[in-house]
Design a protein around this motif. Sequence first.
Motif, PDB file in Angstrom:
ATOM      1  N   GLU A 173      -9.802 -13.868  -8.833  1.00  0.00           N
ATOM      2  CA  GLU A 173     -11.080 -13.619  -9.808  1.00  0.00           C
ATOM      3  C   GLU A 173     -10.433 -13.323 -11.312  1.00  0.00           C
ATOM      4  N   PRO A 174     -10.967 -13.762 -12.278  1.00  0.00           N
ATOM      5  CA  PRO A 174     -10.643 -13.454 -13.582  1.00  0.00           C
ATOM      6  C   PRO A 174     -11.009 -12.005 -13.987  1.00  0.00           C
ATOM      7  N   SER A 175     -12.090 -11.260 -13.362  1.00  0.00           N
ATOM      8  CA  SER A 175     -12.132  -9.695 -13.841  1.00  0.00           C
ATOM      9  C   SER A 175     -12.038  -8.985 -12.783  1.00  0.00           C
ATOM     10  N   ARG A 176     -11.648  -7.716 -13.054  1.00  0.00           N
ATOM     11  CA  ARG A 176     -11.357  -6.708 -11.816  1.00  0.00           C
ATOM     12  C   ARG A 176     -12.762  -6.333 -10.909  1.00  0.00           C
ATOM     13  N   TYR A 177     -12.232  -6.351  -9.771  1.00  0.00           N
ATOM     14  CA  TYR A 177     -13.101  -5.655  -8.692  1.00  0.00           C
ATOM     15  C   TYR A 177     -13.295  -4.170  -8.775  1.00  0.00           C
ATOM     16  N   TYR A 178     -12.183  -3.508  -9.219  1.00  0.00           N
ATOM     17  CA  TYR A 178     -12.039  -2.384  -9.098  1.00  0.00           C
ATOM     18  C   TYR A 178     -12.050  -1.424 -10.157  1.00  0.00           C
ATOM     19  N   LEU A 223      -7.911 -13.504   2.784  1.00  0.00           N
ATOM     20  CA  LEU A 223      -7.103 -13.876   3.986  1.00  0.00           C
ATOM     21  C   LEU A 223      -7.288 -13.067   5.020  1.00  0.00           C
ATOM     22  N   ALA A 224      -7.796 -13.418   6.308  1.00  0.00           N
ATOM     23  CA  ALA A 224      -7.977 -12.273   7.315  1.00  0.00           C
ATOM     24  C   ALA A 224      -7.666 -13.341   8.444  1.00  0.00           C
ATOM     25  N   ARG A 225      -6.398 -13.323   8.966  1.00  0.00           N
ATOM     26  CA  ARG A 225      -6.173 -14.235  10.331  1.00  0.00           C
ATOM     27  C   ARG A 225      -4.697 -13.738  10.847  1.00  0.00           C
ATOM     28  N   SER A 226      -4.721 -14.222  12.027  1.00  0.00           N
ATOM     29  CA  SER A 226      -3.376 -14.025  12.793  1.00  0.00           C
ATOM     30  C   SER A 226      -2.359 -15.149  12.470  1.00  0.00           C
ATOM     31  N   LEU A 227      -1.282 -14.716  12.107  1.00  0.00           N
ATOM     32  CA  LEU A 227      -0.157 -15.645  11.861  1.00  0.00           C
ATOM     33  C   LEU A 227       1.047 -15.368  12.485  1.00  0.00           C
ATOM     34  N   THR A 228       1.679 -16.664  13.027  1.00  0.00           N
ATOM     35  CA  THR A 228       2.768 -16.473  13.661  1.00  0.00           C
ATOM     36  C   THR A 228       3.943 -15.550  13.075  1.00  0.00           C
ATOM     37  N   LEU A 229       4.222 -15.761  12.092  1.00  0.00           N
ATOM     38  CA  LEU A 229       5.261 -14.921  11.271  1.00  0.00           C
ATOM     39  C   LEU A 229       4.876 -13.568  10.869  1.00  0.00           C
ATOM     40  N   THR A 230       3.807 -13.321  10.235  1.00  0.00           N
ATOM     41  CA  THR A 230       3.268 -12.075   9.796  1.00  0.00           C
ATOM     42  C   THR A 230       2.347 -11.422  10.630  1.00  0.00           C
ATOM     43  N   GLY A 231       2.114 -11.912  11.690  1.00  0.00           N
ATOM     44  CA  GLY A 231       0.998 -11.341  12.647  1.00  0.00           C
ATOM     45  C   GLY A 231      -0.453 -11.117  12.072  1.00  0.00           C
ATOM     46  N   ASN A 232      -0.937 -10.123  12.590  1.00  0.00           N
ATOM     47  CA  ASN A 232      -2.518  -9.995  11.973  1.00  0.00           C
ATOM     48  C   ASN A 232      -2.378  -9.603  10.331  1.00  0.00           C
ATOM     49  N   THR A 233      -2.804 -10.521   9.656  1.00  0.00           N
ATOM     50  CA  THR A 233      -2.573 -10.373   8.101  1.00  0.00           C
ATOM     51  C   THR A 233      -3.791 -10.394   7.436  1.00  0.00           C
ATOM     52  N   ILE A 234      -3.946  -9.531   6.559  1.00  0.00           N
ATOM     53  CA  ILE A 234      -4.977  -9.516   5.449  1.00  0.00           C
ATOM     54  C   ILE A 234      -4.654  -9.207   4.055  1.00  0.00           C
ATOM     55  N   MET A 235      -5.228 -10.082   3.295  1.00  0.00           N
ATOM     56  CA  MET A 235      -4.970 -10.304   1.799  1.00  0.00           C
ATOM     57  C   MET A 235      -5.946  -9.992   0.811  1.00  0.00           C
ATOM     58  N   ILE A 236      -6.137  -9.030   0.178  1.00  0.00           N
ATOM     59  CA  ILE A 236      -7.063  -8.657  -0.856  1.00  0.00           C
ATOM     60  C   ILE A 236      -6.976  -9.115  -2.256  1.00  0.00           C
ATOM     61  N   ASP A 237      -7.654  -9.832  -2.705  1.00  0.00           N
ATOM     62  CA  ASP A 237      -7.630 -10.072  -4.250  1.00  0.00           C
ATOM     63  C   ASP A 237      -8.572  -9.118  -5.020  1.00  0.00           C
ATOM     64  N   HIS A 238      -7.749  -8.157  -5.883  1.00  0.00           N
ATOM     65  CA  HIS A 238      -8.427  -7.292  -6.670  1.00  0.00           C
ATOM     66  C   HIS A 238      -8.900  -7.716  -8.077  1.00  0.00           C
ATOM     67  N   GLY A 239      -8.843  -8.879  -8.450  1.00  0.00           N
ATOM     68  CA  GLY A 239      -9.041  -9.379  -9.780  1.00  0.00           C
ATOM     69  C   GLY A 239      -7.886  -9.297 -10.437  1.00  0.00           C
ATOM     70  N   GLU A 240      -8.135 -10.252 -11.611  1.00  0.00           N
ATOM     71  CA  GLU A 240      -6.934 -10.657 -12.564  1.00  0.00           C
ATOM     72  C   GLU A 240      -5.511 -10.545 -12.149  1.00  0.00           C
TER      73      GLU A 240
END
Length: 453
Positions: free
Chosen positions: A303-308, A362-379
């Motif tokens: 996202e080109p602007s900050r969420y936080y 991203l919120a899913r189970s991956l074989t390599l990283t297990g249960n994984t979450i990725m949060i975009d904070h913007g910019e």
Amino acid sequence: MKKSAFGKVLFILIIAAFSFTFYLYKAEPDFFLERFYDRIYSDRLEAVPEVLLNETPVFFDMTGEEWRIRKNNGQWYTPPNEPDNIRMSGYEPQPAAAVTSYENKLAVNVDKEPDRASLKIIETDSDEVVLEQQAGDLFNLPLPERNGDFTYELTMEWTRKENPYRGKYVLKIPVAMDLPEKFVFSAQKLMQGQLLEVKVCYADNPDDIIFKQSIYSKFRWYQQDGFLRGYLPTNYNVKPGLYQINYGIKSKGAESTQEIEIAEYDYHIQYLSIDPKTEQETRNEAAYAEYHKYYTPVRNQSEPSRYYTQSFILPVRGCLTTEFGETRYVNDLPTSYRHLGLDIAAPAGTEVKAANRGKVVLARSLTLTGNTIMIDHGEGLFSVYHHMLNLSVKAGEIAERGQKIGEVGSTGFSTGPHLHFMISYYSMNLEPGYFLVGQPITYENYQEFISSP
């Protein structure tokens, strides 16, 4: 004999006059004329404010005025308001204070120092509040970081019990900002793993900006409310040394130079012993293909602007088991990668919190990283969480700062319950400690910063 009687009468009259005067001074009955209060309580009368731009008085509007004084009899008295054509509202607007130089100083002088003062700066056209804070220094009020017309709303209060007066003023000061572009670098010396922020105040056209550097090839500007902001990320892949940045404004033909030093960080080496079966199940061609399909592309867009709007917080407390940037030997064989974040060991099921507000991408189970979450904070800024026991959010949701997003686990390529926590600028991983505590989190200091209380 007559003289003696006259003297006694005179003495009695003097005593009576003195007593009556003292009575008037202390008791202050209702028939005491209010116009005399100004003389008796001259040190308690209304504060007199003055707004100055470079020590020259400028226009302001008094939109709120409350003042009371404590009389000698302990009662509170409100002096009558007297018209003042400098401070009254409801008449033709006056010219705003024109700020055209960085050296301009906007100040408020008042003969009675307030006990508390707060400042709100409002953009005139949009009514947007661009700054709201305590006004600690009335002799040097802050300036907005963008040009335009603004209203300074200054609230001053006198509340101290020991003072024989109470008051509250609200001043509205029109200010016109017309400043040239200004480049601000967050630091001149960085450690590998640190993020350099570059801000151009009073600018809104990135095409008119000169910015030449060799630290990061994908540099870009983000526009926000009349200023520009960009980032230069560094980590173990950026060579230590001195870097020169040439910057300026194309339309003005002006160009300057800023030297940035990137210092080398002494990264540790870690030796891990992994169950061969776990390694075989989680580090194979299928696992890497899944990782590159679902994980890798996500950090290419932000996202080109900050969420936080607030600072980052620690997602979980525990014991630091791996520092950022370490090289690894797994079962005595060297790996081709560095450790990309912090490993924080904690009991399985421990709550994991979002480090800051952002969109879950991203919120899913991956074989390599297990249960994984990725949060975009913007910019371009992301926080990432690996190996969790479970997930409490879904992709597309907005996670609030401190919100539970999952629990500590040992899924994927893991030797035990822990959170692998990362912060990155797009796909370039950074030292999370700079965002959490302002410095790298290490084996030497982690007990101070991340250990359970």
